[in-house]
Design a protein around this motif. Structure first.
Motif, mmCIF file in Angstrom:
data_model
loop_
_atom_site.group_PDB
_atom_site.id
_atom_site.type_symbol
_atom_site.label_atom_id
_atom_site.label_comp_id
_atom_site.label_asym_id
_atom_site.label_seq_id
_atom_site.Cartn_x
_atom_site.Cartn_y
_atom_site.Cartn_z
ATOM 1 N N HIS A 209 0.842 -1.201 0.000
ATOM 2 C CA HIS A 209 0.000 0.000 0.000
ATOM 3 C C HIS A 209 0.879 1.253 0.000
ATOM 4 C CE1 HIS A 209 -3.199 2.792 0.631
ATOM 5 N NE2 HIS A 209 -2.637 3.245 1.734
ATOM 6 N N PHE A 210 0.556 2.194 -0.874
ATOM 7 C CA PHE A 210 1.294 3.452 -0.948
ATOM 8 C C PHE A 210 0.561 4.498 -0.116
ATOM 9 C CE2 PHE A 210 2.270 0.920 -4.617
ATOM 10 C CZ PHE A 210 3.661 0.945 -4.602
ATOM 11 N N PHE A 211 1.311 5.053 0.812
ATOM 12 C CA PHE A 211 0.705 5.909 1.828
ATOM 13 C C PHE A 211 1.326 7.297 1.722
ATOM 14 C CE2 PHE A 211 0.585 6.858 6.600
ATOM 15 C CZ PHE A 211 -0.740 7.262 6.555
ATOM 16 N N SER A 212 0.474 8.320 1.624
ATOM 17 C CA SER A 212 0.981 9.671 1.373
ATOM 18 C C SER A 212 0.723 10.599 2.538
ATOM 19 C CB SER A 212 0.327 10.241 0.122
ATOM 20 O OG SER A 212 0.454 9.347 -0.932
ATOM 21 N N TYR A 213 1.177 10.208 3.707
ATOM 22 C CA TYR A 213 1.017 11.057 4.875
ATOM 23 C C TYR A 213 1.807 12.337 4.664
ATOM 24 C CZ TYR A 213 0.655 12.366 9.740
ATOM 25 O OH TYR A 213 0.371 13.029 10.883
ATOM 26 N N PRO A 214 1.339 13.499 5.006
ATOM 27 C CA PRO A 214 0.076 13.847 5.660
ATOM 28 C C PRO A 214 -1.069 14.140 4.684
ATOM 29 C CG PRO A 214 1.437 15.784 5.550
ATOM 30 C CD PRO A 214 2.190 14.686 4.845
ATOM 31 N N TYR A 215 -0.827 13.913 3.385
ATOM 32 C CA TYR A 215 -1.915 14.186 2.429
ATOM 33 C C TYR A 215 -3.057 13.184 2.609
ATOM 34 C CZ TYR A 215 1.656 17.079 0.321
ATOM 35 O OH TYR A 215 2.618 18.021 0.126
ATOM 36 N N THR A 216 -2.685 11.967 2.997
ATOM 37 C CA THR A 216 -3.744 11.015 3.348
ATOM 38 C C THR A 216 -3.617 10.714 4.840
ATOM 39 O OG1 THR A 216 -2.383 9.113 2.775
ATOM 40 C CG2 THR A 216 -3.794 9.967 1.049
ATOM 41 N N SER A 217 -4.736 10.423 5.450
ATOM 42 C CA SER A 217 -4.799 10.369 6.906
ATOM 43 C C SER A 217 -4.501 8.973 7.451
ATOM 44 C CB SER A 217 -6.209 10.768 7.340
ATOM 45 O OG SER A 217 -7.118 9.848 6.768
ATOM 46 N N PRO A 218 -4.178 8.884 8.751
ATOM 47 C CA PRO A 218 -4.019 7.569 9.371
ATOM 48 C C PRO A 218 -5.279 6.719 9.220
ATOM 49 C CG PRO A 218 -3.225 9.294 10.838
ATOM 50 C CD PRO A 218 -3.876 9.987 9.678
ATOM 51 N N GLU A 219 -6.454 7.368 9.165
ATOM 52 C CA GLU A 219 -7.702 6.607 8.971
ATOM 53 C C GLU A 219 -7.699 5.920 7.601
ATOM 54 O OE1 GLU A 219 -7.673 9.736 10.088
ATOM 55 O OE2 GLU A 219 -8.613 9.613 12.073
ATOM 56 N N ALA A 220 -7.147 6.604 6.606
ATOM 57 C CA ALA A 220 -7.097 6.019 5.259
ATOM 58 C C ALA A 220 -6.210 4.769 5.273
ATOM 59 C CB ALA A 220 -6.567 7.037 4.259
ATOM 60 N N LYS A 221 -5.128 4.852 6.038
ATOM 61 C CA LYS A 221 -4.243 3.688 6.134
ATOM 62 C C LYS A 221 -4.929 2.555 6.905
ATOM 63 C CE LYS A 221 -0.119 2.557 8.749
ATOM 64 N NZ LYS A 221 0.995 3.165 9.469
ATOM 65 N N GLN A 222 -5.609 2.923 7.980
ATOM 66 C CA GLN A 222 -6.318 1.912 8.776
ATOM 67 C C GLN A 222 -7.376 1.198 7.921
ATOM 68 O OE1 GLN A 222 -5.457 0.803 11.810
ATOM 69 N NE2 GLN A 222 -6.985 -0.781 11.381
ATOM 70 N N LYS A 223 -8.007 1.967 7.062
ATOM 71 C CA LYS A 223 -9.030 1.380 6.182
ATOM 72 C C LYS A 223 -8.418 0.286 5.299
ATOM 73 C CE LYS A 223 -11.630 2.893 2.138
ATOM 74 N NZ LYS A 223 -12.049 4.046 1.334
ATOM 75 N N VAL A 224 -7.213 0.532 4.826
ATOM 76 C CA VAL A 224 -6.538 -0.461 3.980
ATOM 77 C C VAL A 224 -6.180 -1.714 4.800
ATOM 78 C CG1 VAL A 224 -4.445 -0.894 2.636
ATOM 79 C CG2 VAL A 224 -5.702 1.254 2.359
#
Ligand code: ATP
Ligand code: MG
Length: 392
Positions: A209-224
Protein backbone atom coordinates in the motif's frame (compact mmCIF):
# COMPACT_ATOMS: atom_id res chain seq x y z
CA UNK A 1 -20.28 -40.43 16.51
CA UNK A 2 -19.58 -36.77 15.93
CA UNK A 3 -20.68 -34.38 13.24
CA UNK A 4 -17.95 -33.72 10.74
CA UNK A 5 -17.41 -31.41 7.78
CA UNK A 6 -16.65 -32.68 4.30
CA UNK A 7 -14.90 -30.60 1.68
CA UNK A 8 -15.54 -31.85 -1.83
CA UNK A 9 -12.49 -31.08 -3.88
CA UNK A 10 -13.18 -29.17 -7.06
CA UNK A 11 -10.96 -28.43 -9.99
CA UNK A 12 -8.00 -29.92 -8.25
CA UNK A 13 -9.18 -33.50 -8.61
CA UNK A 14 -8.39 -33.05 -12.29
CA UNK A 15 -4.76 -32.31 -11.68
CA UNK A 16 -3.36 -35.77 -12.30
CA UNK A 17 -0.05 -36.49 -10.64
CA UNK A 18 0.06 -33.06 -9.07
CA UNK A 19 -3.12 -33.86 -7.21
CA UNK A 20 -1.29 -34.99 -4.10
CA UNK A 21 0.39 -31.58 -3.72
CA UNK A 22 -2.93 -29.83 -4.17
CA UNK A 23 -4.54 -31.95 -1.49
CA UNK A 24 -1.65 -31.33 0.91
CA UNK A 25 -1.89 -27.57 0.35
CA UNK A 26 -5.66 -27.57 0.82
CA UNK A 27 -5.37 -29.53 4.06
CA UNK A 28 -2.62 -27.24 5.39
CA UNK A 29 -4.72 -24.17 4.58
CA UNK A 30 -7.83 -25.71 6.13
CA UNK A 31 -5.93 -26.58 9.31
CA UNK A 32 -4.66 -23.04 9.70
CA UNK A 33 -8.16 -21.62 9.27
CA UNK A 34 -9.53 -24.03 11.87
CA UNK A 35 -7.04 -22.90 14.46
CA UNK A 36 -9.47 -20.64 16.31
CA UNK A 37 -12.39 -23.09 16.14
CA UNK A 38 -10.89 -25.91 18.22
CA UNK A 39 -8.80 -29.01 17.71
CA UNK A 40 -9.57 -30.79 14.41
CA UNK A 41 -8.20 -33.70 12.44
CA UNK A 42 -7.98 -33.07 8.71
CA UNK A 43 -7.51 -35.93 6.24
CA UNK A 44 -8.17 -36.55 2.55
CA UNK A 45 -9.39 -39.69 0.89
CA UNK A 46 -11.12 -40.33 -2.42
CA UNK A 47 -11.27 -36.62 -3.34
CA UNK A 48 -12.93 -35.68 -0.09
CA UNK A 49 -11.27 -33.78 2.73
CA UNK A 50 -12.62 -34.76 6.15
CA UNK A 51 -12.63 -32.23 8.94
CA UNK A 52 -13.27 -34.03 12.21
CA UNK A 53 -13.44 -32.42 15.65
CA UNK A 54 -11.08 -34.08 18.11
CA UNK A 55 -12.98 -32.88 21.15
CA UNK A 56 -16.48 -31.88 22.18
CA UNK A 57 -15.72 -28.17 22.59
CA UNK A 58 -15.04 -27.47 18.92
CA UNK A 59 -17.08 -24.64 17.42
CA UNK A 60 -18.65 -26.47 14.46
CA UNK A 61 -20.61 -23.46 13.20
CA UNK A 62 -17.48 -21.34 13.02
CA UNK A 63 -15.53 -24.20 11.45
CA UNK A 64 -18.20 -24.64 8.79
CA UNK A 65 -18.13 -20.92 7.94
CA UNK A 66 -14.32 -20.99 7.80
CA UNK A 67 -14.31 -24.00 5.48
CA UNK A 68 -16.64 -22.26 3.04
CA UNK A 69 -13.82 -19.76 2.48
CA UNK A 70 -11.05 -22.22 1.72
CA UNK A 71 -10.12 -22.03 -1.95
CA UNK A 72 -9.89 -25.42 -3.63
CA UNK A 73 -13.12 -26.83 -2.19
CA UNK A 74 -16.03 -26.90 -4.64
CA UNK A 75 -18.60 -27.93 -2.06
CA UNK A 76 -18.82 -28.03 1.71
CA UNK A 77 -21.25 -29.97 3.81
CA UNK A 78 -21.82 -30.76 7.40
CA UNK A 79 -22.66 -34.35 8.02
CA UNK A 80 -23.16 -37.02 10.61
CA UNK A 81 -20.81 -39.97 10.68
CA UNK A 82 -22.26 -43.34 11.76
CA UNK A 83 -21.58 -47.08 11.79
CA UNK A 84 -21.69 -48.83 8.45
CA UNK A 85 -24.91 -50.56 9.38
CA UNK A 86 -28.27 -49.88 7.74
CA UNK A 87 -30.20 -49.38 11.01
CA UNK A 88 -27.51 -47.02 12.29
CA UNK A 89 -27.73 -45.06 9.05
CA UNK A 90 -31.51 -44.83 9.33
CA UNK A 91 -31.37 -43.44 12.86
CA UNK A 92 -28.58 -41.06 11.87
CA UNK A 93 -30.79 -39.73 9.04
CA UNK A 94 -33.76 -39.30 11.41
CA UNK A 95 -31.67 -37.59 14.04
CA UNK A 96 -29.50 -35.40 11.84
CA UNK A 97 -32.05 -34.39 9.20
CA UNK A 98 -35.18 -34.58 11.38
CA UNK A 99 -36.24 -30.92 11.09
CA UNK A 100 -35.63 -30.95 7.31
CA UNK A 101 -37.62 -34.16 6.92
CA UNK A 102 -40.49 -32.57 8.84
CA UNK A 103 -40.39 -29.41 6.70
CA UNK A 104 -40.20 -31.14 3.30
CA UNK A 105 -43.16 -32.51 1.37
CA UNK A 106 -41.20 -34.60 -1.10
CA UNK A 107 -37.88 -36.38 -0.75
CA UNK A 108 -35.51 -38.86 -2.22
CA UNK A 109 -32.57 -40.85 -0.89
CA UNK A 110 -29.33 -40.99 -2.80
CA UNK A 111 -26.68 -43.48 -1.77
CA UNK A 112 -23.11 -43.94 -2.80
CA UNK A 113 -21.08 -46.94 -1.82
CA UNK A 114 -17.34 -46.61 -2.30
CA UNK A 115 -16.73 -49.39 0.24
CA UNK A 116 -17.63 -52.34 -1.96
CA UNK A 117 -17.51 -54.75 1.01
CA UNK A 118 -20.74 -53.23 2.33
CA UNK A 119 -23.38 -55.91 1.63
CA UNK A 120 -26.08 -53.71 0.05
CA UNK A 121 -25.41 -51.90 -3.20
CA UNK A 122 -26.34 -48.22 -3.56
CA UNK A 123 -29.78 -48.92 -5.01
CA UNK A 124 -30.70 -51.50 -2.39
CA UNK A 125 -29.58 -49.20 0.41
CA UNK A 126 -31.55 -46.26 -1.03
CA UNK A 127 -34.64 -48.48 -1.35
CA UNK A 128 -34.33 -49.63 2.25
CA UNK A 129 -33.82 -46.13 3.67
CA UNK A 130 -36.47 -44.57 1.40
CA UNK A 131 -39.04 -47.18 2.44
CA UNK A 132 -38.31 -46.74 6.14
CA UNK A 133 -38.47 -42.94 5.92
CA UNK A 134 -41.71 -43.12 3.96
CA UNK A 135 -43.25 -45.16 6.80
CA UNK A 136 -41.79 -42.99 9.57
CA UNK A 137 -42.89 -39.67 8.02
CA UNK A 138 -46.37 -40.21 6.52
CA UNK A 139 -46.53 -36.62 5.20
CA UNK A 140 -43.60 -37.28 2.85
CA UNK A 141 -43.87 -38.61 -0.65
CA UNK A 142 -41.00 -39.81 -2.75
CA UNK A 143 -40.08 -37.69 -5.77
CA UNK A 144 -37.13 -38.83 -7.83
CA UNK A 145 -36.98 -35.71 -10.02
CA UNK A 146 -37.59 -32.53 -8.02
CA UNK A 147 -37.59 -33.43 -4.34
CA UNK A 148 -37.66 -30.71 -1.66
CA UNK A 149 -35.02 -32.66 0.21
CA UNK A 150 -32.39 -35.10 -0.95
CA UNK A 151 -30.99 -37.33 1.77
CA UNK A 152 -27.44 -38.37 0.93
CA UNK A 153 -25.84 -41.44 2.45
CA UNK A 154 -22.26 -42.27 1.55
CA UNK A 155 -20.69 -45.55 2.60
CA UNK A 156 -16.97 -44.94 2.66
CA UNK A 157 -13.98 -46.81 4.05
CA UNK A 158 -13.88 -45.12 7.44
CA UNK A 159 -17.62 -44.82 8.17
CA UNK A 160 -20.97 -43.98 6.65
CA UNK A 161 -21.91 -40.33 6.27
CA UNK A 162 -25.35 -38.78 6.22
CA UNK A 163 -26.02 -35.29 4.95
CA UNK A 164 -28.41 -32.97 3.18
CA UNK A 165 -27.50 -30.65 0.32
CA UNK A 166 -23.90 -29.59 -0.16
CA UNK A 167 -23.32 -25.85 -0.01
CA UNK A 168 -21.11 -24.22 -2.59
CA UNK A 169 -17.49 -23.93 -1.51
CA UNK A 170 -15.12 -21.09 -2.40
CA UNK A 171 -13.96 -22.88 -5.56
CA UNK A 172 -10.65 -22.10 -7.24
CA UNK A 173 -7.30 -23.56 -6.22
CA UNK A 174 -5.67 -23.76 -2.79
CA UNK A 175 -3.77 -20.60 -1.84
CA UNK A 176 -0.04 -21.22 -2.28
CA UNK A 177 -0.31 -23.61 -5.24
CA UNK A 178 0.27 -20.86 -7.76
CA UNK A 179 3.23 -19.25 -6.00
CA UNK A 180 3.53 -15.80 -4.52
CA UNK A 181 2.58 -12.40 -5.95
CA UNK A 182 2.56 -8.77 -4.83
CA UNK A 183 -0.87 -7.16 -4.85
CA UNK A 184 -1.25 -3.37 -4.93
CA UNK A 185 -3.95 -2.64 -2.40
CA UNK A 186 -5.55 0.80 -2.32
CA UNK A 187 -8.53 1.69 -0.21
CA UNK A 188 -10.89 1.40 -3.17
CA UNK A 189 -13.37 -1.18 -4.38
CA UNK A 190 -11.35 -2.76 -7.15
CA UNK A 191 -8.06 -3.83 -5.64
CA UNK A 192 -9.48 -5.96 -2.79
CA UNK A 193 -11.62 -7.74 -5.40
CA UNK A 194 -8.59 -8.23 -7.68
CA UNK A 195 -6.60 -9.60 -4.73
CA UNK A 196 -9.39 -12.00 -3.81
CA UNK A 197 -9.68 -13.20 -7.42
CA UNK A 198 -5.98 -13.98 -7.69
CA UNK A 199 -5.90 -15.70 -4.28
CA UNK A 200 -8.71 -17.82 -5.68
CA UNK A 201 -6.37 -18.89 -8.47
CA UNK A 202 -3.97 -20.22 -5.84
CA UNK A 203 -1.69 -17.22 -5.30
CA UNK A 204 -0.24 -16.40 -1.92
CA UNK A 205 -0.29 -12.60 -1.66
CA UNK A 206 2.02 -9.90 -0.32
CA UNK A 207 0.09 -6.66 -0.10
CA UNK A 208 1.63 -3.29 -0.93
CA UNK A 209 0.00 0.00 0.00
CA UNK A 210 1.29 3.45 -0.95
CA UNK A 211 0.70 5.91 1.83
CA UNK A 212 0.98 9.67 1.37
CA UNK A 213 1.02 11.06 4.88
CA UNK A 214 0.08 13.85 5.66
CA UNK A 215 -1.91 14.19 2.43
CA UNK A 216 -3.74 11.01 3.35
CA UNK A 217 -4.80 10.37 6.91
CA UNK A 218 -4.02 7.57 9.37
CA UNK A 219 -7.70 6.61 8.97
CA UNK A 220 -7.10 6.02 5.26
CA UNK A 221 -4.24 3.69 6.13
CA UNK A 222 -6.32 1.91 8.78
CA UNK A 223 -9.03 1.38 6.18
CA UNK A 224 -6.54 -0.46 3.98
CA UNK A 225 -5.42 -2.63 6.90
CA UNK A 226 -9.10 -3.35 7.61
CA UNK A 227 -9.58 -4.39 3.99
CA UNK A 228 -6.60 -6.73 4.25
CA UNK A 229 -8.15 -8.22 7.37
CA UNK A 230 -11.43 -8.79 5.51
CA UNK A 231 -9.49 -10.81 2.91
CA UNK A 232 -7.69 -13.09 5.39
CA UNK A 233 -10.42 -15.73 5.78
CA UNK A 234 -9.70 -16.53 2.10
CA UNK A 235 -6.06 -15.56 1.73
CA UNK A 236 -4.69 -16.62 5.09
CA UNK A 237 -2.53 -14.25 7.06
CA UNK A 238 -1.15 -11.26 5.17
CA UNK A 239 1.69 -8.80 5.36
CA UNK A 240 0.85 -5.28 4.23
CA UNK A 241 3.97 -3.42 3.10
CA UNK A 242 3.12 0.22 3.75
CA UNK A 243 5.29 2.35 1.48
CA UNK A 244 5.96 6.03 2.30
CA UNK A 245 5.03 7.67 -0.99
CA UNK A 246 4.86 11.38 -0.21
CA UNK A 247 8.43 12.26 -1.24
CA UNK A 248 7.95 10.71 -4.68
CA UNK A 249 4.65 12.49 -5.26
CA UNK A 250 6.09 15.84 -4.19
CA UNK A 251 9.08 15.35 -6.43
CA UNK A 252 6.84 14.50 -9.39
CA UNK A 253 4.67 17.53 -8.74
CA UNK A 254 7.73 19.74 -8.59
CA UNK A 255 9.50 18.55 -11.69
CA UNK A 256 7.16 16.81 -14.12
CA UNK A 257 4.41 17.93 -16.51
CA UNK A 258 1.11 17.87 -14.66
CA UNK A 259 -0.71 15.86 -17.31
CA UNK A 260 1.82 13.02 -16.92
CA UNK A 261 1.68 13.02 -13.13
CA UNK A 262 -0.63 10.01 -12.82
CA UNK A 263 1.20 7.73 -15.23
CA UNK A 264 4.62 8.64 -13.79
CA UNK A 265 3.34 8.02 -10.28
CA UNK A 266 2.01 4.66 -11.32
CA UNK A 267 5.36 3.77 -12.87
CA UNK A 268 6.92 4.41 -9.47
CA UNK A 269 4.29 2.23 -7.82
CA UNK A 270 5.14 -0.61 -10.19
CA UNK A 271 8.89 -0.24 -9.65
CA UNK A 272 8.48 -0.33 -5.87
CA UNK A 273 6.07 -3.26 -6.05
CA UNK A 274 8.59 -5.09 -8.27
CA UNK A 275 11.28 -4.45 -5.65
CA UNK A 276 9.01 -5.86 -2.94
CA UNK A 277 8.43 -8.83 -5.23
CA UNK A 278 12.17 -9.41 -5.48
CA UNK A 279 12.57 -9.27 -1.71
CA UNK A 280 9.67 -11.59 -1.00
CA UNK A 281 10.27 -14.16 -3.73
CA UNK A 282 7.15 -13.11 -5.63
CA UNK A 283 6.78 -13.76 -9.34
CA UNK A 284 3.99 -11.39 -10.41
CA UNK A 285 2.13 -8.17 -9.61
CA UNK A 286 -1.63 -7.79 -9.17
CA UNK A 287 -3.63 -4.59 -9.63
CA UNK A 288 -7.30 -3.63 -9.62
CA UNK A 289 -7.16 -1.79 -12.93
CA UNK A 290 -10.21 -1.96 -15.18
CA UNK A 291 -9.89 -0.87 -18.80
CA UNK A 292 -11.14 2.64 -19.43
CA UNK A 293 -12.35 3.21 -15.86
CA UNK A 294 -10.13 6.27 -15.34
CA UNK A 295 -7.42 8.08 -17.29
CA UNK A 296 -4.59 5.93 -15.99
CA UNK A 297 -6.35 2.79 -17.12
CA UNK A 298 -6.18 3.13 -20.89
CA UNK A 299 -4.11 0.56 -22.74
CA UNK A 300 -1.51 3.20 -23.57
CA UNK A 301 -1.17 4.07 -19.87
CA UNK A 302 -0.97 0.41 -18.94
CA UNK A 303 1.80 -0.05 -21.47
CA UNK A 304 3.75 2.78 -19.84
CA UNK A 305 3.25 1.45 -16.33
CA UNK A 306 3.99 -2.14 -17.31
CA UNK A 307 7.21 -1.15 -19.04
CA UNK A 308 9.10 -0.65 -15.77
CA UNK A 309 9.07 -4.34 -14.90
CA UNK A 310 9.35 -7.66 -16.67
CA UNK A 311 7.12 -9.37 -14.10
CA UNK A 312 3.71 -10.48 -15.37
CA UNK A 313 1.00 -8.07 -14.20
CA UNK A 314 -2.31 -9.70 -13.37
CA UNK A 315 -5.33 -7.43 -13.71
CA UNK A 316 -8.22 -9.79 -13.08
CA UNK A 317 -10.90 -7.07 -13.18
CA UNK A 318 -9.60 -5.49 -16.39
CA UNK A 319 -12.62 -6.61 -18.41
CA UNK A 320 -15.26 -6.19 -15.74
CA UNK A 321 -17.89 -3.47 -15.30
CA UNK A 322 -18.03 -1.62 -12.02
CA UNK A 323 -21.29 -3.40 -11.21
CA UNK A 324 -19.70 -6.80 -11.59
CA UNK A 325 -16.80 -5.76 -9.39
CA UNK A 326 -19.19 -4.37 -6.77
CA UNK A 327 -21.08 -7.64 -6.72
CA UNK A 328 -17.93 -9.52 -5.74
CA UNK A 329 -16.94 -6.77 -3.32
CA UNK A 330 -20.25 -7.21 -1.51
CA UNK A 331 -19.99 -10.99 -1.57
CA UNK A 332 -16.61 -10.94 0.17
CA UNK A 333 -17.77 -8.32 2.67
CA UNK A 334 -15.37 -5.58 1.55
CA UNK A 335 -17.80 -3.12 0.01
CA UNK A 336 -18.93 -1.23 3.10
CA UNK A 337 -15.31 -0.65 4.10
CA UNK A 338 -14.17 0.23 0.57
CA UNK A 339 -16.71 3.03 0.27
CA UNK A 340 -15.71 4.76 3.51
CA UNK A 341 -14.87 8.28 2.37
CA UNK A 342 -11.12 8.49 3.02
CA UNK A 343 -8.89 9.91 0.35
CA UNK A 344 -6.39 7.74 -1.55
CA UNK A 345 -2.92 8.87 -2.55
CA UNK A 346 -4.05 8.87 -6.19
CA UNK A 347 -6.91 11.26 -5.62
CA UNK A 348 -4.87 13.80 -3.67
CA UNK A 349 -2.66 14.82 -6.59
CA UNK A 350 -4.94 14.03 -9.53
CA UNK A 351 -4.24 16.42 -12.42
CA UNK A 352 -7.16 18.27 -14.00
CA UNK A 353 -6.38 16.98 -17.48
CA UNK A 354 -4.43 13.75 -17.30
CA UNK A 355 -2.97 12.49 -20.58
CA UNK A 356 -5.20 9.66 -21.82
CA UNK A 357 -2.65 8.27 -24.24
CA UNK A 358 0.77 8.81 -22.75
CA UNK A 359 3.75 7.44 -24.65
CA UNK A 360 6.71 5.65 -23.20
CA UNK A 361 9.07 8.16 -24.82
CA UNK A 362 7.53 11.12 -22.99
CA UNK A 363 7.55 9.21 -19.69
CA UNK A 364 11.25 8.47 -20.12
CA UNK A 365 11.98 12.07 -21.05
CA UNK A 366 10.26 13.39 -17.93
CA UNK A 367 12.04 10.91 -15.73
CA UNK A 368 15.49 11.97 -16.96
CA UNK A 369 15.37 14.81 -14.45
CA UNK A 370 14.67 12.46 -11.56
CA UNK A 371 16.85 10.25 -9.42
CA UNK A 372 14.54 7.32 -10.07
CA UNK A 373 16.75 4.72 -8.43
CA UNK A 374 17.32 6.87 -5.34
CA UNK A 375 13.63 7.65 -4.90
CA UNK A 376 12.69 3.98 -5.21
CA UNK A 377 15.40 2.88 -2.76
CA UNK A 378 14.40 5.50 -0.17
CA UNK A 379 10.76 4.44 -0.40
CA UNK A 380 11.61 0.75 -0.10
CA UNK A 381 13.83 1.38 2.90
CA UNK A 382 11.00 3.25 4.61
CA UNK A 383 8.52 0.37 4.26
CA UNK A 384 6.56 -0.53 7.38
CA UNK A 385 5.46 -4.16 7.45
CA UNK A 386 2.11 -4.71 9.13
CA UNK A 387 1.18 -8.30 9.90
CA UNK A 388 -2.51 -9.06 9.56
CA UNK A 389 -3.47 -12.32 11.22
CA UNK A 390 -6.30 -14.51 10.07
CA UNK A 391 -7.67 -14.90 13.61
CA UNK A 392 -11.30 -14.12 14.01
P1 ATP B 1 -9.26 0.82 -6.47
O1 ATP B 1 -10.74 0.74 -6.35
O2 ATP B 1 -8.60 -0.51 -6.33
O3 ATP B 1 -8.69 1.89 -5.60
P2 ATP B 1 -9.33 2.62 -8.64
O4 ATP B 1 -10.43 2.42 -9.55
O5 ATP B 1 -9.43 3.69 -7.61
O6 ATP B 1 -8.96 1.23 -7.96
P3 ATP B 1 -6.74 3.68 -9.37
O7 ATP B 1 -6.78 4.57 -8.21
O8 ATP B 1 -6.38 4.20 -10.71
O9 ATP B 1 -8.09 2.87 -9.57
O10 ATP B 1 -5.76 2.51 -9.07
C1 ATP B 1 -5.60 1.42 -9.92
C2 ATP B 1 -4.88 0.34 -9.17
O11 ATP B 1 -3.61 0.79 -8.71
C3 ATP B 1 -5.61 -0.09 -7.91
O12 ATP B 1 -6.60 -1.04 -8.16
C4 ATP B 1 -4.49 -0.65 -7.08
O13 ATP B 1 -4.15 -1.94 -7.51
C5 ATP B 1 -3.34 0.30 -7.42
N1 ATP B 1 -3.30 1.42 -6.45
C6 ATP B 1 -3.85 2.64 -6.56
N2 ATP B 1 -3.60 3.39 -5.47
C7 ATP B 1 -2.88 2.61 -4.63
C8 ATP B 1 -2.31 2.77 -3.33
N3 ATP B 1 -2.44 3.91 -2.65
N4 ATP B 1 -1.66 1.74 -2.80
C9 ATP B 1 -1.52 0.57 -3.47
N5 ATP B 1 -2.03 0.36 -4.68
C10 ATP B 1 -2.69 1.36 -5.27
MG1 MG C 1 -8.12 3.87 -5.97
Amino acid sequence: MNDIILLKLGELVLKGLNRHNFEEQLMANAKRRLHTCGDFKVTTKQSITYVEPKSGDCDMDAAFEAMKKVFGAAGVCRCRACEKDKEAMLSAVKEFLGPQLMAAKTFKVECKRSDKTFPLNSIQLAQYLGGELDDAYPHLTADMHHPDLTVYVEVRDAAAFVHGDTEPGAGGLPVGMGGRAVSLLSGGIDSPVASWMMAKRGLCLEMVHFFSYPYTSPEAKQKVLDLAKILTPWTGRLVVHVVPFTAIQEELRRSCPEELFTVLMRRFMMRIAAEVAKRTGSGALVTGESLGQVASQTMEAMRCTGAVTDLPIFRPVVGMDKEEIVRISRKIGAFETSILPYEDCCTVFTPKHPRLKPTLAECLRSEEKLDVEGLVQAAVEGIERVHISAER
